[in-house]
Design a protein around this motif. Sequence first.
Motif, PDB file in Angstrom:
ATOM      1  N   ASN A  77       0.825  -1.208   0.000  1.00 64.69           N
ATOM      2  CA  ASN A  77       0.000   0.000   0.000  1.00 64.69           C
ATOM      3  C   ASN A  77       0.861   1.261   0.000  1.00 64.69           C
ATOM      4  OD1 ASN A  77      -2.425  -1.347  -0.163  1.00 64.69           O
ATOM      5  ND2 ASN A  77      -2.744  -1.373   2.047  1.00 64.69           N
ATOM      6  N   ASP A  78       1.840   1.293  -0.886  1.00 68.76           N
ATOM      7  CA  ASP A  78       2.755   2.432  -1.098  1.00 68.76           C
ATOM      8  C   ASP A  78       3.651   2.729   0.101  1.00 68.76           C
ATOM      9  OD1 ASP A  78       1.708   2.756  -3.649  1.00 68.76           O
ATOM     10  OD2 ASP A  78       0.148   4.133  -2.953  1.00 68.76           O
ATOM     11  N   ARG A  79       3.854   1.741   0.966  1.00 70.27           N
ATOM     12  CA  ARG A  79       4.737   1.906   2.123  1.00 70.27           C
ATOM     13  C   ARG A  79       5.844   0.865   2.021  1.00 70.27           C
ATOM     14  NH1 ARG A  79       1.979  -0.276   6.252  1.00 70.27           N
ATOM     15  NH2 ARG A  79       3.652  -1.618   6.916  1.00 70.27           N
ATOM     16  N   PRO A  80       7.113   1.285   2.036  1.00 70.40           N
ATOM     17  CA  PRO A  80       8.185   0.287   1.923  1.00 70.40           C
ATOM     18  C   PRO A  80       8.171  -0.660   3.128  1.00 70.40           C
ATOM     19  CG  PRO A  80       9.099   2.463   2.397  1.00 70.40           C
ATOM     20  CD  PRO A  80       7.629   2.640   2.204  1.00 70.40           C
ATOM     21  N   VAL A  81       8.342  -1.949   2.827  1.00 73.45           N
ATOM     22  CA  VAL A  81       8.325  -2.956   3.892  1.00 73.45           C
ATOM     23  C   VAL A  81       9.450  -3.951   3.657  1.00 73.45           C
ATOM     24  CG1 VAL A  81       5.863  -2.828   4.437  1.00 73.45           C
ATOM     25  CG2 VAL A  81       6.610  -4.312   2.606  1.00 73.45           C
ATOM     26  N   SER A  82       9.930  -4.526   4.752  1.00 77.89           N
ATOM     27  CA  SER A  82      10.911  -5.608   4.660  1.00 77.89           C
ATOM     28  C   SER A  82      10.147  -6.917   4.502  1.00 77.89           C
ATOM     29  CB  SER A  82      11.779  -5.630   5.921  1.00 77.89           C
ATOM     30  OG  SER A  82      10.975  -5.924   7.051  1.00 77.89           O
ATOM     31  N   ALA A  83      10.867  -8.008   4.308  1.00 76.44           N
ATOM     32  CA  ALA A  83      10.217  -9.306   4.096  1.00 76.44           C
ATOM     33  C   ALA A  83       9.330  -9.716   5.275  1.00 76.44           C
ATOM     34  CB  ALA A  83      11.260 -10.378   3.791  1.00 76.44           C
ATOM     35  N   PRO A  84       9.819  -9.600   6.551  1.00 76.97           N
ATOM     36  CA  PRO A  84       8.926  -9.976   7.661  1.00 76.97           C
ATOM     37  C   PRO A  84       7.721  -9.035   7.792  1.00 76.97           C
ATOM     38  CG  PRO A  84      11.220  -9.870   8.408  1.00 76.97           C
ATOM     39  CD  PRO A  84      11.177  -9.344   7.020  1.00 76.97           C
ATOM     40  N   GLU A  85       7.947  -7.738   7.532  1.00 75.98           N
ATOM     41  CA  GLU A  85       6.826  -6.792   7.609  1.00 75.98           C
ATOM     42  C   GLU A  85       5.795  -7.079   6.518  1.00 75.98           C
ATOM     43  OE1 GLU A  85       8.964  -3.154   7.174  1.00 75.98           O
ATOM     44  OE2 GLU A  85       9.095  -2.807   9.332  1.00 75.98           O
ATOM     45  N   LEU A  86       6.267  -7.495   5.342  1.00 72.37           N
ATOM     46  CA  LEU A  86       5.365  -7.823   4.244  1.00 72.37           C
ATOM     47  C   LEU A  86       4.499  -9.029   4.620  1.00 72.37           C
ATOM     48  CD1 LEU A  86       4.368  -7.453   1.341  1.00 72.37           C
ATOM     49  CD2 LEU A  86       6.251  -8.934   0.620  1.00 72.37           C
ATOM     50  N   ALA A  87       5.128 -10.053   5.179  1.00 70.95           N
ATOM     51  CA  ALA A  87       4.373 -11.242   5.585  1.00 70.95           C
ATOM     52  C   ALA A  87       3.332 -10.883   6.639  1.00 70.95           C
ATOM     53  CB  ALA A  87       5.325 -12.311   6.112  1.00 70.95           C
ATOM     54  N   LEU A  88       3.702 -10.035   7.602  1.00 69.74           N
ATOM     55  CA  LEU A  88       2.770  -9.625   8.655  1.00 69.74           C
ATOM     56  C   LEU A  88       1.613  -8.818   8.066  1.00 69.74           C
ATOM     57  CD1 LEU A  88       2.204  -9.586  11.685  1.00 69.74           C
ATOM     58  CD2 LEU A  88       3.536  -7.481  11.816  1.00 69.74           C
ATOM     59  N   ALA A  89       1.916  -7.876   7.162  1.00 69.96           N
ATOM     60  CA  ALA A  89       0.871  -7.045   6.556  1.00 69.96           C
ATOM     61  C   ALA A  89      -0.081  -7.896   5.713  1.00 69.96           C
ATOM     62  CB  ALA A  89       1.498  -5.948   5.701  1.00 69.96           C
ATOM     63  N   LEU A  90       0.453  -8.858   4.974  1.00 71.77           N
ATOM     64  CA  LEU A  90      -0.395  -9.733   4.167  1.00 71.77           C
ATOM     65  C   LEU A  90      -1.266 -10.627   5.047  1.00 71.77           C
ATOM     66  CD1 LEU A  90       2.123 -10.673   1.339  1.00 71.77           C
ATOM     67  CD2 LEU A  90       0.070  -9.281   1.094  1.00 71.77           C
ATOM     68  N   VAL A 116       7.939 -13.976  -7.989  1.00 69.41           N
ATOM     69  CA  VAL A 116       7.375 -15.229  -7.482  1.00 69.41           C
ATOM     70  C   VAL A 116       7.470 -15.279  -5.959  1.00 69.41           C
ATOM     71  CG1 VAL A 116       7.668 -17.740  -7.482  1.00 69.41           C
ATOM     72  CG2 VAL A 116       7.766 -16.473  -9.621  1.00 69.41           C
ATOM     73  N   GLU A 117       8.568 -14.767  -5.387  1.00 70.39           N
ATOM     74  CA  GLU A 117       8.699 -14.732  -3.922  1.00 70.39           C
ATOM     75  C   GLU A 117       7.575 -13.906  -3.303  1.00 70.39           C
ATOM     76  OE1 GLU A 117      12.505 -13.152  -2.899  1.00 70.39           O
ATOM     77  OE2 GLU A 117      13.602 -14.744  -3.914  1.00 70.39           O
ATOM     78  N   VAL A 118       7.313 -12.740  -3.873  1.00 71.54           N
ATOM     79  CA  VAL A 118       6.261 -11.870  -3.332  1.00 71.54           C
ATOM     80  C   VAL A 118       4.896 -12.529  -3.489  1.00 71.54           C
ATOM     81  CG1 VAL A 118       5.125  -9.647  -3.662  1.00 71.54           C
ATOM     82  CG2 VAL A 118       7.611  -9.773  -3.706  1.00 71.54           C
ATOM     83  N   MET A 119       4.658 -13.168  -4.648  1.00 69.12           N
ATOM     84  CA  MET A 119       3.398 -13.884  -4.836  1.00 69.12           C
ATOM     85  C   MET A 119       3.263 -15.027  -3.830  1.00 69.12           C
ATOM     86  SD  MET A 119       3.153 -14.065  -9.005  1.00 69.12           S
ATOM     87  CE  MET A 119       2.221 -15.548  -8.935  1.00 69.12           C
ATOM     88  N   GLY A 120       4.359 -15.715  -3.558  1.00 74.05           N
ATOM     89  CA  GLY A 120       4.337 -16.808  -2.591  1.00 74.05           C
ATOM     90  C   GLY A 120       3.982 -16.328  -1.196  1.00 74.05           C
ATOM     91  N   GLU A 121       4.504 -15.147  -0.820  1.00 73.88           N
ATOM     92  CA  GLU A 121       4.162 -14.586   0.491  1.00 73.88           C
ATOM     93  C   GLU A 121       2.667 -14.312   0.584  1.00 73.88           C
ATOM     94  OE1 GLU A 121       5.889 -14.079   3.311  1.00 73.88           O
ATOM     95  OE2 GLU A 121       7.595 -15.057   2.372  1.00 73.88           O
ATOM     96  N   ALA A 122       2.091 -13.782  -0.509  1.00 70.07           N
ATOM     97  CA  ALA A 122       0.654 -13.493  -0.503  1.00 70.07           C
ATOM     98  C   ALA A 122      -0.150 -14.785  -0.400  1.00 70.07           C
ATOM     99  CB  ALA A 122       0.276 -12.725  -1.765  1.00 70.07           C
ATOM    100  N   GLN A 123       0.274 -15.815  -1.115  1.00 69.81           N
ATOM    101  CA  GLN A 123      -0.455 -17.082  -1.063  1.00 69.81           C
ATOM    102  C   GLN A 123      -0.297 -17.772   0.281  1.00 69.81           C
ATOM    103  OE1 GLN A 123       0.941 -19.026  -4.634  1.00 69.81           O
ATOM    104  NE2 GLN A 123      -0.864 -18.345  -5.773  1.00 69.81           N
ATOM    105  N   LYS A 124       0.898 -17.650   0.908  1.00 65.29           N
ATOM    106  CA  LYS A 124       1.081 -18.226   2.253  1.00 65.29           C
ATOM    107  C   LYS A 124       0.159 -17.559   3.253  1.00 65.29           C
ATOM    108  CE  LYS A 124       5.793 -18.404   2.159  1.00 65.29           C
ATOM    109  NZ  LYS A 124       7.097 -18.313   2.802  1.00 65.29           N
ATOM    110  N   ALA A 125      -0.105 -16.250   3.049  1.00 62.64           N
ATOM    111  CA  ALA A 125      -0.984 -15.521   3.955  1.00 62.64           C
ATOM    112  C   ALA A 125      -2.448 -15.891   3.737  1.00 62.64           C
ATOM    113  CB  ALA A 125      -0.789 -14.020   3.768  1.00 62.64           C
ATOM    114  N   GLY A 126      -2.750 -16.564   2.610  1.00 58.20           N
ATOM    115  CA  GLY A 126      -4.127 -16.952   2.330  1.00 58.20           C
ATOM    116  C   GLY A 126      -4.814 -16.053   1.323  1.00 58.20           C
ATOM    117  N   LEU A 127      -4.052 -15.181   0.691  1.00 59.10           N
ATOM    118  CA  LEU A 127      -4.618 -14.296  -0.339  1.00 59.10           C
ATOM    119  C   LEU A 127      -4.324 -14.911  -1.703  1.00 59.10           C
ATOM    120  CD1 LEU A 127      -3.480 -10.875   1.139  1.00 59.10           C
ATOM    121  CD2 LEU A 127      -5.742 -11.906   1.257  1.00 59.10           C
ATOM    122  N   ASN A 128      -5.331 -15.539  -2.280  1.00 59.45           N
ATOM    123  CA  ASN A 128      -5.135 -16.249  -3.546  1.00 59.45           C
ATOM    124  C   ASN A 128      -5.608 -15.461  -4.761  1.00 59.45           C
ATOM    125  OD1 ASN A 128      -4.014 -18.556  -2.356  1.00 59.45           O
ATOM    126  ND2 ASN A 128      -6.066 -19.198  -1.729  1.00 59.45           N
TER     127      ASN A 128
END
Length: 152
Positions: A77-90, A116-128
């Motif tokens: 959402n236009d806010r820079p995030v690290s990998a753990p922050e991205l997983a938490l936000a998703l 693909v890594e970013v897509m995988g994080e979204a799918q792990k969070a349950g956002l398909n």
Amino acid sequence: MAFGRLERAKGSEPMSDINVTPLVDVMLVLVVIFIITAPLLASSIRLDLPKTDAAKPGDPPKFVTLVVDKNGQAFFNDRPVSAPELALALNDAARADPETEVQLRADQGVPYGRVVEVMGEAQKAGLNRIGFVADAPAAMPSAKPPAPGASR
């Protein structure tokens, strides 16, 4: 009665005008048919539905934007995030509404593996529901040869 040539009655001459009366008649009949049938096509079954507080109009579909710039940096959402922050936000977005759509925007210079890594994080969070966003190609200027004697 004299001998000689017999006179004939003049026959009808060909008409040079177009008779539009039949055309107008047909068009008026078609207009009447359309006027009568149009309300029948647009109508639906009319019901008097019961009223309740539980029924609410459908909310517009919710979405989050996920951007990956040319350096591979992720933005949620236009806010820079690290990998753990991205997983938490998703995960938070998925917990709020599992039908949330992820609108993925990735620079064309980003390696496919990072996307693909970013897509995988979204799918792990349950956002398909993932939508890829792209720009329409710019209109190509017509390629005209330069005029003779024109300098570049």
